[in-house]
Design a protein around this motif. Structure first.
Motif, PDB file in Angstrom:
ATOM      1  N   LYS A 227       0.804  -1.219   0.000  1.00 50.19           N
ATOM      2  CA  LYS A 227       0.000   0.000   0.000  1.00 50.19           C
ATOM      3  C   LYS A 227       0.844   1.280   0.000  1.00 50.19           C
ATOM      4  O   LYS A 227       0.299   2.372  -0.029  1.00 50.19           O
ATOM      5  CB  LYS A 227      -0.930   0.007   1.218  1.00 50.19           C
ATOM      6  CG  LYS A 227      -1.989  -1.072   1.184  1.00 50.19           C
ATOM      7  CD  LYS A 227      -2.943  -0.944   2.357  1.00 50.19           C
ATOM      8  CE  LYS A 227      -4.044  -2.012   2.301  1.00 50.19           C
ATOM      9  NZ  LYS A 227      -4.985  -1.877   3.427  1.00 50.19           N
ATOM     10  N   ARG A 228       2.136   1.116   0.059  1.00 51.92           N
ATOM     11  CA  ARG A 228       3.002   2.293   0.080  1.00 51.92           C
ATOM     12  C   ARG A 228       3.116   2.909  -1.323  1.00 51.92           C
ATOM     13  O   ARG A 228       3.104   2.202  -2.316  1.00 51.92           O
ATOM     14  CB  ARG A 228       4.406   1.928   0.553  1.00 51.92           C
ATOM     15  CG  ARG A 228       4.473   1.430   1.968  1.00 51.92           C
ATOM     16  CD  ARG A 228       5.879   0.967   2.280  1.00 51.92           C
ATOM     17  NE  ARG A 228       5.914   0.158   3.486  1.00 51.92           N
ATOM     18  CZ  ARG A 228       6.934  -0.620   3.823  1.00 51.92           C
ATOM     19  NH1 ARG A 228       8.005  -0.693   3.033  1.00 51.92           N
ATOM     20  NH2 ARG A 228       6.884  -1.330   4.934  1.00 51.92           N
ATOM     21  N   GLU A 229       3.262   4.208  -1.339  1.00 52.00           N
ATOM     22  CA  GLU A 229       3.524   4.904  -2.599  1.00 52.00           C
ATOM     23  C   GLU A 229       5.045   4.993  -2.772  1.00 52.00           C
ATOM     24  O   GLU A 229       5.691   5.913  -2.302  1.00 52.00           O
ATOM     25  CB  GLU A 229       2.924   6.315  -2.565  1.00 52.00           C
ATOM     26  CG  GLU A 229       3.086   7.073  -3.879  1.00 52.00           C
ATOM     27  CD  GLU A 229       2.669   8.518  -3.756  1.00 52.00           C
ATOM     28  OE1 GLU A 229       2.855   9.260  -4.733  1.00 52.00           O
ATOM     29  OE2 GLU A 229       2.180   8.906  -2.682  1.00 52.00           O
ATOM     30  N   GLU A 230       5.606   3.993  -3.444  1.00 48.30           N
ATOM     31  CA  GLU A 230       7.048   3.942  -3.623  1.00 48.30           C
ATOM     32  C   GLU A 230       7.451   4.157  -5.080  1.00 48.30           C
ATOM     33  O   GLU A 230       8.220   5.051  -5.396  1.00 48.30           O
ATOM     34  CB  GLU A 230       7.608   2.604  -3.119  1.00 48.30           C
ATOM     35  CG  GLU A 230       7.525   2.419  -1.612  1.00 48.30           C
ATOM     36  CD  GLU A 230       8.264   1.187  -1.130  1.00 48.30           C
ATOM     37  OE1 GLU A 230       9.095   0.660  -1.899  1.00 48.30           O
ATOM     38  OE2 GLU A 230       8.020   0.754   0.012  1.00 48.30           O
ATOM     39  N   GLU A 231       6.919   3.308  -5.942  1.00 45.20           N
ATOM     40  CA  GLU A 231       7.323   3.376  -7.351  1.00 45.20           C
ATOM     41  C   GLU A 231       6.903   4.711  -7.963  1.00 45.20           C
ATOM     42  O   GLU A 231       5.741   5.091  -7.934  1.00 45.20           O
ATOM     43  CB  GLU A 231       6.705   2.222  -8.134  1.00 45.20           C
ATOM     44  CG  GLU A 231       7.196   2.140  -9.572  1.00 45.20           C
ATOM     45  CD  GLU A 231       6.697   0.892 -10.274  1.00 45.20           C
ATOM     46  OE1 GLU A 231       6.744   0.871 -11.515  1.00 45.20           O
ATOM     47  OE2 GLU A 231       6.262  -0.051  -9.581  1.00 45.20           O
ATOM     48  N   GLY A 232       7.876   5.418  -8.477  1.00 51.62           N
ATOM     49  CA  GLY A 232       7.599   6.693  -9.120  1.00 51.62           C
ATOM     50  C   GLY A 232       7.377   7.846  -8.164  1.00 51.62           C
ATOM     51  O   GLY A 232       6.992   8.945  -8.587  1.00 51.62           O
ATOM     52  N   LYS A 233       7.604   7.616  -6.864  1.00 51.81           N
ATOM     53  CA  LYS A 233       7.408   8.675  -5.867  1.00 51.81           C
ATOM     54  C   LYS A 233       8.397   9.814  -6.113  1.00 51.81           C
ATOM     55  O   LYS A 233       9.608   9.645  -6.044  1.00 51.81           O
ATOM     56  CB  LYS A 233       7.615   8.110  -4.461  1.00 51.81           C
ATOM     57  CG  LYS A 233       7.590   9.148  -3.335  1.00 51.81           C
ATOM     58  CD  LYS A 233       6.230   9.776  -3.140  1.00 51.81           C
ATOM     59  CE  LYS A 233       6.231  10.732  -1.968  1.00 51.81           C
ATOM     60  NZ  LYS A 233       4.901  11.357  -1.771  1.00 51.81           N
ATOM     61  N   LYS A 234       7.869  10.989  -6.428  1.00 54.02           N
ATOM     62  CA  LYS A 234       8.731  12.142  -6.667  1.00 54.02           C
ATOM     63  C   LYS A 234       9.004  12.864  -5.356  1.00 54.02           C
ATOM     64  O   LYS A 234       8.147  12.903  -4.464  1.00 54.02           O
ATOM     65  CB  LYS A 234       8.109  13.090  -7.691  1.00 54.02           C
ATOM     66  CG  LYS A 234       6.829  13.783  -7.277  1.00 54.02           C
ATOM     67  CD  LYS A 234       6.347  14.705  -8.393  1.00 54.02           C
ATOM     68  CE  LYS A 234       5.131  15.515  -7.978  1.00 54.02           C
ATOM     69  NZ  LYS A 234       3.926  14.696  -7.845  1.00 54.02           N
ATOM     70  N   LEU A 235      10.189  13.414  -5.236  1.00 56.36           N
ATOM     71  CA  LEU A 235      10.556  14.094  -3.999  1.00 56.36           C
ATOM     72  C   LEU A 235      11.649  15.125  -4.249  1.00 56.36           C
ATOM     73  O   LEU A 235      12.366  15.074  -5.256  1.00 56.36           O
ATOM     74  CB  LEU A 235      11.027  13.083  -2.953  1.00 56.36           C
ATOM     75  CG  LEU A 235      12.255  12.244  -3.295  1.00 56.36           C
ATOM     76  CD1 LEU A 235      13.452  12.665  -2.463  1.00 56.36           C
ATOM     77  CD2 LEU A 235      11.980  10.761  -3.084  1.00 56.36           C
ATOM     78  N   ALA A 236      11.764  16.047  -3.322  1.00 60.80           N
ATOM     79  CA  ALA A 236      12.835  17.048  -3.321  1.00 60.80           C
ATOM     80  C   ALA A 236      13.562  16.953  -1.994  1.00 60.80           C
ATOM     81  O   ALA A 236      12.956  16.678  -0.950  1.00 60.80           O
ATOM     82  CB  ALA A 236      12.254  18.452  -3.505  1.00 60.80           C
ATOM     83  N   LEU A 237      14.862  17.134  -2.031  1.00 54.30           N
ATOM     84  CA  LEU A 237      15.662  17.134  -0.808  1.00 54.30           C
ATOM     85  C   LEU A 237      16.949  17.897  -1.061  1.00 54.30           C
ATOM     86  O   LEU A 237      17.315  18.171  -2.212  1.00 54.30           O
ATOM     87  CB  LEU A 237      15.974  15.718  -0.339  1.00 54.30           C
ATOM     88  CG  LEU A 237      17.092  14.933  -1.041  1.00 54.30           C
ATOM     89  CD1 LEU A 237      17.489  13.722  -0.207  1.00 54.30           C
ATOM     90  CD2 LEU A 237      16.662  14.475  -2.421  1.00 54.30           C
ATOM     91  N   PHE A 238      17.630  18.244   0.029  1.00 53.48           N
ATOM     92  CA  PHE A 238      18.963  18.806  -0.092  1.00 53.48           C
ATOM     93  C   PHE A 238      19.940  17.648   0.030  1.00 53.48           C
ATOM     94  O   PHE A 238      19.965  16.946   1.041  1.00 53.48           O
ATOM     95  CB  PHE A 238      19.202  19.881   0.973  1.00 53.48           C
ATOM     96  CG  PHE A 238      18.416  21.134   0.718  1.00 53.48           C
ATOM     97  CD1 PHE A 238      18.812  22.018  -0.276  1.00 53.48           C
ATOM     98  CD2 PHE A 238      17.264  21.405   1.430  1.00 53.48           C
ATOM     99  CE1 PHE A 238      18.076  23.163  -0.544  1.00 53.48           C
ATOM    100  CE2 PHE A 238      16.519  22.548   1.179  1.00 53.48           C
ATOM    101  CZ  PHE A 238      16.926  23.427   0.190  1.00 53.48           C
TER     102      PHE A 238
END
Length: 283
Positions: A227-238
């Protein structure tokens, strides 16, 4: 034992990397050669600058760094040897050290002038190797060049902040092995302008309103795996270099895709951050 690093856009198909290493071993004994990267995009000095900045300081002081990117000698592309932050750099004076020199002033800069004694159309192999060998033997920079006061700077390395202080416009300076895109917006600049305000990061048709501390923080591990949103999960980080990075969780450019391919982003594309005018948000 002397340490010499190599950063080039030569790739590995041709003989160039091996020839440079062979020349160094022929000149010097007890030498340790370290490859930083030979996969810099051809002639892309901003990409090379980012790689060098984030690698060199992990080496011991006194290390010598040869940079073979856009290194052909011309009236507008002179060769320099630089002592900066306790490290020696040998490269073309094309702005390739701008990212480092913008934060740390070089202790010494010379414009290399030994070309008349060397017939070559491969300066990294002949000129840069000769200069590195000279330094390794304890020679001074003044012997192989004339002192100059400044090195060339790359334009537009710094992101632009508008007059209202509610927008930062940067651009992509590097795409890593995972296809993550790195911008020229630092955490320091972001924090300075954000002042706790809500924000939206925009790049083409992608928008994000959160910056994560780590890649895995973007995943809710309390949920069952299916049930996790993993594949293709977009994110921003430093990232570890403290530059804003746009990524896809566990991306693979060769299979599931990456931030660069899925977002349609490439080097020099713009990335903007727009901040709310209110300052009552603490994130």
């Amino acid at each position: 034992m002397s340490i010499i690093t190599l950063t080039t856009d030569f790739g590995y198909k041709d003989h160039s990397v091996a020839a440079v290493k062979a020349a160094l071993f022929s000149e010097l004994k007890n030498l340790n050669i370290v490859d930083i990267s030979h996969e810099v995009s051809p002639f892309h000095i901003t990409e090379a600058a980012y790689i060098i900045k984030n690698a060199y300081h992990n080496f011991p002081k006194g290390s010598i760094h040869l940079v073979g990117v856009d290194a052909e000698l011309s009236p507008e592309n002179k060769h320099v040897a630089i002592l900066l932050d306790g490290h020696y750099f040998i490269c073309a004076n094309n702005g390739i050290l701008s990212l480092i020199a913008s934060e740390i002033k070089p202790s010494k800069i010379v414009e290399i002038n030994i070309h008349n004694s060397i017939e070559t159309n491969f300066p990294v192999l002949d000129v840069f190797v000769k200069v590195a060998a000279h330094i390794c033997r304890g020679g001074t920079l003044e012997v192989i060049g004339k002192s100059i006061s400044e090195i060339q700077q790359i334009k537009n390395l710094e992101p632009i902040v508008n007059d209202k202080q509610n927008q930062i416009i940067g651009h992509i300076i590097y795409i890593d092995n995972y296809g993550n895109v790195v911008t020229n917006i630092t955490k320091k600049k972001f924090t300075e302008i954000a002042k706790g305000r809500k924000f939206v990061i925009s790049a083409r048709n992608i928008q994000m309103s959160k910056v994560y501390e780590t890649y895995s923080e973007a995943i809710n591990f309390k949920l069952p795996k299916e049930k996790r949103e993993e594949e293709g999960k977009k994110l921003a980080l430093f990232n570890t270099a403290r530059y804003l990075e746009l990524a896809v969780y566990k991306s693979n450019p060769h299979t599931v895709g990456s931030a660069a391919s899925l977002f349609g982003l490439k080097l020099s594309d713009s990335v903007s951050i727009n901040f709310e005018n209110e300052t009552n948000y603490v994130g």
